[in-house]
Motif scaffolding. Structure first.
Motif, short mmCIF file in Angstrom:
data_model
loop_
_atom_site.label_atom_id
_atom_site.label_comp_id
_atom_site.label_asym_id
_atom_site.label_seq_id
_atom_site.Cartn_x
_atom_site.Cartn_y
_atom_site.Cartn_z
N GLU A 10 0.80 -1.34 -0.04
CA GLU A 10 -0.05 0.08 -0.01
C GLU A 10 0.91 1.35 0.09
O GLU A 10 0.63 2.08 -0.72
N ASP A 11 1.88 1.21 0.79
CA ASP A 11 2.85 2.42 0.84
C ASP A 11 3.40 2.54 -0.51
O ASP A 11 3.69 3.69 -1.18
N ARG A 64 0.69 4.28 -2.97
CA ARG A 64 0.61 5.51 -2.51
C ARG A 64 1.63 6.44 -3.16
O ARG A 64 1.55 7.29 -3.69
N GLU A 112 1.37 9.36 -5.65
CA GLU A 112 2.00 10.80 -5.51
C GLU A 112 2.95 10.99 -6.36
O GLU A 112 2.96 12.37 -7.00
#
Length: 97
Positions: free
Chosen positions: A14-15, A18, A22
């Motif tokens: 998930e990191d 994300r 970004e």
């Protein structure tokens, strides 16, 4: 899934997703570091060269022999004491073959 980084911290799928989103949107605040997964340098001041190919074992033996001769010649340039000791070693090695 969670991954352990070399510095001991952890990052999840998930990191990663994300941070990718970004970065792609231009809102990411991190720094890009050009890391190249590779061995550390084998010598100071001289660049490494990676060779990735197969060749016959006899050719590998010739390369090793050439490296030994180069090291021997470099040692001869150092001083007379090294010259005589290296000369003795090389004669003994050649007699053993």
């Amino acid at each position: 899934m969670e991954y352990r980084l070399a510095n001991g911290s952890a990052i999840t799928d998930e990191d990663i997703e994300r941070e990718c989103a970004e970065y792609e949107s231009g809102s990411w605040e991190g720094n890009l570091v050009n890391l190249r997964p590779d061995r550390s340098k084998l010598s100071e001041g001289e660049p490494n060269t990676n060779l990735y190919f197969k060749f016959p074992r006899t050719d590998a033996d010739l390369i090793e022999e050439a490296a030994d001769i180069k090291a021997y010649n470099e040692a001869l340039m150092e001083d007379d004491a090294t010259r005589y000791s290296m000369d003795d070693v090389m004669h003994m090695a050649m007699e053993a073959e």
